[in-house]
Design an enzyme around this catalytic site. Structure first.
Site, PDB file in Angstrom:
ATOM      1  N   SER A 222       0.839  -1.196   0.000  1.00  8.21           N
ATOM      2  CA  SER A 222       0.000   0.000   0.000  1.00  8.21           C
ATOM      3  C   SER A 222       0.870   1.241   0.000  1.00  8.21           C
ATOM      4  CB  SER A 222      -0.967  -0.019   1.179  1.00  8.21           C
ATOM      5  OG  SER A 222      -0.265   0.048   2.391  1.00  8.21           O
ATOM      6  N   MET A 223       0.371   2.259  -0.682  1.00  6.69           N
ATOM      7  CA  MET A 223       1.170   3.464  -0.896  1.00  6.69           C
ATOM      8  C   MET A 223       0.341   4.722  -0.628  1.00  6.69           C
ATOM      9  SD  MET A 223       2.954   2.089  -4.442  1.00  6.69           S
ATOM     10  CE  MET A 223       1.377   1.976  -5.293  1.00  6.69           C
ATOM     11  N   GLY A 224      -0.424   4.708   0.445  1.00  8.12           N
ATOM     12  CA  GLY A 224      -1.221   5.880   0.821  1.00  8.12           C
ATOM     13  C   GLY A 224      -2.139   6.324  -0.303  1.00  8.12           C
ATOM     14  N   GLY A 226      -1.490   7.076  -3.148  1.00  5.77           N
ATOM     15  CA  GLY A 226      -1.078   6.505  -4.439  1.00  5.77           C
ATOM     16  C   GLY A 226      -1.732   5.158  -4.724  1.00  5.77           C
ATOM     17  N   GLY A 227      -2.477   4.634  -3.762  1.00  8.96           N
ATOM     18  CA  GLY A 227      -3.152   3.351  -3.979  1.00  8.96           C
ATOM     19  C   GLY A 227      -2.320   2.183  -3.499  1.00  8.96           C
ATOM     20  N   GLY A 253      -5.024   1.221   6.332  1.00  6.30           N
ATOM     21  CA  GLY A 253      -4.376  -0.066   6.048  1.00  6.30           C
ATOM     22  C   GLY A 253      -5.206  -1.241   6.562  1.00  6.30           C
ATOM     23  N   ASP A 254      -5.800  -1.061   7.736  1.00  6.70           N
ATOM     24  CA  ASP A 254      -6.623  -2.130   8.313  1.00  6.70           C
ATOM     25  C   ASP A 254      -7.855  -2.381   7.438  1.00  6.70           C
ATOM     26  OD1 ASP A 254      -4.795  -1.954  10.371  1.00  6.70           O
ATOM     27  OD2 ASP A 254      -6.070  -0.642  11.575  1.00  6.70           O
TER      28      ASP A 254
HETATM   29  N1  ATP Z   1      -4.968  10.123   1.365  1.00  7.77           N
HETATM   30  C1  ATP Z   1      -5.580   9.057   0.805  1.00  7.77           C
HETATM   31  N2  ATP Z   1      -6.469   9.218  -0.205  1.00  7.77           N
HETATM   32  C2  ATP Z   1      -7.084   8.160  -0.758  1.00  7.77           C
HETATM   33  N3  ATP Z   1      -6.877   6.892  -0.375  1.00  7.77           N
HETATM   34  C3  ATP Z   1      -6.007   6.671   0.621  1.00  7.77           C
HETATM   35  C4  ATP Z   1      -5.301   7.722   1.266  1.00  7.77           C
HETATM   36  N4  ATP Z   1      -4.519   7.193   2.225  1.00  7.77           N
HETATM   37  C5  ATP Z   1      -4.713   5.859   2.165  1.00  7.77           C
HETATM   38  N5  ATP Z   1      -5.603   5.536   1.210  1.00  7.77           N
HETATM   39  C6  ATP Z   1      -6.066   4.188   0.840  1.00  7.77           C
HETATM   40  O1  ATP Z   1      -5.777   3.317   1.908  1.00  7.77           O
HETATM   41  C7  ATP Z   1      -4.849   2.300   1.477  1.00  7.77           C
HETATM   42  C8  ATP Z   1      -3.905   1.950   2.601  1.00  7.77           C
HETATM   43  O2  ATP Z   1      -3.255   3.114   3.018  1.00  7.77           O
HETATM   44  P1  ATP Z   1      -1.738   3.171   3.541  1.00  7.77           P
HETATM   45  O3  ATP Z   1      -0.799   2.793   2.472  1.00  7.77           O
HETATM   46  O4  ATP Z   1      -1.567   4.520   4.147  1.00  7.77           O
HETATM   47  O5  ATP Z   1      -1.756   2.014   4.625  1.00  7.77           O
HETATM   48  P2  ATP Z   1      -0.882   1.841   5.951  1.00  7.77           P
HETATM   49  O6  ATP Z   1       0.344   2.686   5.871  1.00  7.77           O
HETATM   50  O7  ATP Z   1      -0.710   0.406   6.165  1.00  7.77           O
HETATM   51  O8  ATP Z   1      -1.900   2.434   7.020  1.00  7.77           O
HETATM   52  P3  ATP Z   1      -2.102   2.104   8.550  1.00  7.77           P
HETATM   53  O9  ATP Z   1      -1.576   3.314   9.239  1.00  7.77           O
HETATM   54  O10 ATP Z   1      -3.568   1.940   8.700  1.00  7.77           O
HETATM   55  O11 ATP Z   1      -1.325   0.859   8.875  1.00  7.77           O
HETATM   56  C9  ATP Z   1      -4.174   2.873   0.240  1.00  7.77           C
HETATM   57  O12 ATP Z   1      -3.695   1.858  -0.604  1.00  7.77           O
HETATM   58  C10 ATP Z   1      -5.324   3.667  -0.390  1.00  7.77           C
HETATM   59  O13 ATP Z   1      -6.200   2.813  -1.101  1.00  7.77           O
HETATM   60 MG    MG Z   2      -0.281  -0.517   8.022  1.00  4.73          MG
END
Ligand code: ATP
Ligand code: MG
Length: 310
Positions: A222-224, A226-227, A253-254
């Protein structure tokens, strides 16, 4: 399909609303709430909201377990948490809505004793009779060996159970050796795992592929905003969310892990799983709290996800 989630270090999230919060002075809070938290608990909540059959385990302090008990009862989640003496940690979130600033105060959580750990293992073994899929989420508290998840995964794999893993650091490095079926690191966690910066999608892809083998068949990075990059042996694509007004990225992420598991439980293709996972994560980021919206909202989000093959 019955799904289990494991949270070894849950937390109660205490959210305190304080406008114009300042340190070193007396602040007046407008409102305060306590929520059952911890990554596996969040995943279970999303899955239960989606209508799936969910069981949870891990360790809960018996003195403040009521917050969790009410939460599990409300969501219809089966509670198999091992109770330990004392309290579950409380993580404090100070929300200053006036200035849009959140201050987090996280506590370490207690280390379960030997007796609790053996009770936990009994619980997991018993759950593995009925649960086909186990989601292991979150970091290990200091004091548990970094091989804790790896050992757990070996046990579950010996029972032919599917394991989805979302953790980081040494626990992740040890656990990948035990062959979890699916891992979902974010890009930073993956970079740490492979020991190199991942500036380009091609770097992320080659790192993901290097983790795929007979046991680990799906890697999701996952990339925030960026999808996320979904990778299996002969198939890789990016699932991109639309631009949305973000309320809180807590639990994104959850939600993604929950959506992925929900898709797999319905035997969807990886592409459709990616749409559903991204729709779940969009639900999390566009709303406060950790409840899933009604299914029409999820359906609408799914349509807006853009899938680009690599
Ligand atoms: N600012 C955003 N806008 C749109 N979608 C988002 C955004 N942030 C996260 N997402 C969605 O959430 C998914 C997971 O986010 P992220 O990569 O931040 O997970 P993470 O770092 O594991 O988060 P966590 O803190 O919950 O463990 C992304 O792939 C995207 O689909
Ligand atoms: Mg996470």
């Amino acid at each position: 399909m019955k799904i289990a989630t494991i949270t070894v270090n849950p937390a109660i999230d205490q959210t305190v609303s304080v406008d114009n919060f300042q340190t070193g002075t007396v602040n007046r809070s407008r409102a305060m709430r306590f929520d059952a938290g911890g990554k596996g608990v969040n995943v279970a909540s999303f899955l239960a909201d989606y209508g799936l059959d969910v069981v949870v385990t891990g360790f809960l302090g018996e003195e403040n377990a009521d917050v969790f008990e009410r939460h599990f009862a409300r969501k219809g989640i089966e509670d198999r948490f091992v109770r330990v003496p004392g309290e579950t940690r409380v993580n404090i979130k100070i929300m200053d809505e006036e200035n849009q600033i959140t201050t987090d105060l996280n506590t370490p959580g207690q280390i379960p004793g030997e007796y609790a750990v053996s009770r936990f293992y009994e619980q997991v073994e018993a759950m593995s009779e009925a649960c086909e899929c186990f989601v292991i989420s979150g970091n290990l508290q200091a004091g548990l060996p970094s091989t804790f998840y790896a050992d757990l995964i070996r046990l579950l794999k010996s029972k032919k159970r599917m394991v989805v893993l979302d953790t980081s650091g040494d626990a992740l490095a040890e656990a990948v050796k035990a062959g979890p079926n699916i891992i979902k690191p974010n890009i930073h966690e993956l970079s740490l795992l492979v020991g190199k910066p991942l500036a380009e999608i091609a770097d992320a892809y080659s790192s993901a592929i290097s983790l795929i083998n007979e046991e680990t068949t799906i890697v999701v990075i996952s990339m925030g905003s960026g999808g996320a990059l979904f990778v299996e042996k002969d198939n890789a694509f990016i699932a991109r969310p639309p631009a949305v007004a973000v309320k809180s990225t807590v639990g994104a992420g959850d939600a993604m892990v929950a959506g992925l598991v929900a898709g797999l439980s319905k035997k969807l293709s990886l592409k459709d799983c990616a749409r559903l996972a991204t729709a779940f994560s969009l639900s999390a980021v566009t709303r406060l709290g950790r409840d899933l919206p009604k299914s029409s909202v999820i359906d609408e989000f799914q349509k807006q996800v853009e899938i680009t093959p690599l």
